[in-house]
Design an enzyme around this catalytic site. Structure first.
Site, PDB file in Angstrom:
ATOM      1  N   PRO A   2       0.807  -1.223   0.000  1.00 39.84           N
ATOM      2  CA  PRO A   2       0.000   0.000   0.000  1.00 39.84           C
ATOM      3  C   PRO A   2       0.840   1.272   0.000  1.00 39.84           C
ATOM      4  O   PRO A   2       1.746   1.422   0.811  1.00 39.84           O
ATOM      5  CB  PRO A   2      -0.826  -0.108   1.282  1.00 39.84           C
ATOM      6  CG  PRO A   2      -0.180  -1.165   2.100  1.00 39.84           C
ATOM      7  CD  PRO A   2       0.580  -2.051   1.179  1.00 39.84           C
ATOM      8  N   GLU A   3       0.567   2.143  -0.947  1.00 34.80           N
ATOM      9  CA  GLU A   3       1.216   3.452  -0.996  1.00 34.80           C
ATOM     10  C   GLU A   3       0.172   4.514  -0.638  1.00 34.80           C
ATOM     11  O   GLU A   3      -0.936   4.174  -0.233  1.00 34.80           O
ATOM     12  CB  GLU A   3       1.827   3.681  -2.386  1.00 34.80           C
ATOM     13  CG  GLU A   3       2.923   2.646  -2.701  1.00 34.80           C
ATOM     14  CD  GLU A   3       3.680   2.924  -4.006  1.00 34.80           C
ATOM     15  OE1 GLU A   3       3.647   4.067  -4.488  1.00 34.80           O
ATOM     16  OE2 GLU A   3       4.293   1.990  -4.528  1.00 34.80           O
TER      17      GLU A   3
END
Ligand SMILES: [Zn+2]
Length: 289
Positions: A2-3
């Site tokens: 996840p960014e």
């Protein structure tokens, strides 16, 4: 992994679901995350109310009454599930799917909330973490105090960029991955930004032209906002358990496209892969200079 956009979507989905709910109980199945969960501190949120959720870089901040903040980093594989009073499980972002049988063994922390609802922190590889801070000391947290501006903030602009890179000998890829320079970008989005910016990931920052810096800033903002919008913003967008994998991830232009043709209409280049600082970089051998 996840960014920023993936984490922003978690925040948006959980805001309405959890606001004003009270934590009834906390069950730790496995507290050995990147940092071991402090059992004493986590028990202190029992009886407290979710006031708001915000995001800084890839961190989620859950604000409770009594000035307590729960700081969460999702690491490589961290995710939240929300379970409603009818025991229906929802995902909260677009970067994973629900897989009921498999998920269960990776449910690390279960928060029982008002009205028989639950918030579940699930993490296969356990590189994420959950910490508790006091709201008044938040700015001093080692996790937050060195972070650079958010890509979507006005602080991330050409003056800031040029000032920061003065006298530095680094590649642009390395710079954009540096959380002190800009917060929340990771390998995937940096590859995409440089593709649209027309700049090779291994370019030295001291050789960047003004117009190239401007393009990098412009596409940082554009790609991040697009990913957030495509990612959806409410829990109902993800209610189907077979749910299709998120949106933006199906629209990568360069990431993972080794030896494919460049997707820009006027370019007949090919996508190449190189490794910079142990991370894969993809770029077009013609239109990225
Ligand atoms: Zn190209």
């Amino acid at each position: 992994m996840p960014e920023l956009p993936e984490v922003e979507v978690v925040k948006k989905s959980l805001i309405n679901k959890t606001q004003n709910l009270i934590v009834k109980a906390v069950k730790i199945n496995d507290g050995r995350l990147r940092y071991k969960i402090d059992r004493y501190k986590i028990k202190k949120i029992i009886g407290l109310k979710f006031k708001k959720i915000s995001r800084r870089s890839k961190y989620l901040l859950f604000f409770f009454n009594k000035g307590i903040v729960m700081l969460v980093h999702l690491g490589m594989t961290g995710k939240f599930f929300f379970v409603n009073s009818k025991s229906k499980k929802y995902k909260t972002s677009f970067y994973y799917d629900i897989n009921d049988e498999n998920d269960k063994k990776h449910d690390r922390v279960i928060f029982d909330l008002s009205n028989n609802q639950k918030l579940i922190y699930n993490d296969i590889r356990k590189f994420g973490f959950i910490k508790f801070l006091k709201n008044i000391n938040l700015e001093q947290s080692v996790h937050l105090k060195y972070l650079g501006p958010e890509p979507l903030s006005t602080k991330f602009n050409i003056e800031y960029f040029k000032n920061y890179i003065k006298g530095k000998e680094r590649t642009i890829k390395d710079l954009l991955m540096d959380q002190k320079f800009i917060a929340g970008l990771g390998n995937i989005y940096v590859n995409e930004i440089l593709f649209f910016g027309g700049v090779r990931p291994d370019r030295k920052i001291k050789n960047l032209k003004n117009f190239e810096i401007q393009k990098i800033i412009k596409f940082s903002k554009k790609i991040i906002s697009k990913a957030i919008i495509l990612g959806g913003s409410s829990i109902k967008d993800f209610s189907s358990s077979s749910g299709k994998k998120g949106s933006f991830q199906q629209h990568f232009s360069v990431y993972g496209k080794k030896e494919e043709n460049c997707s820009k209409t006027k370019c007949d280049g090919k996508i190449k892969k190189i490794v910079i600082a142990n991370r894969a970089s993809f770029f077009c051998n013609k239109c990225q200079k």
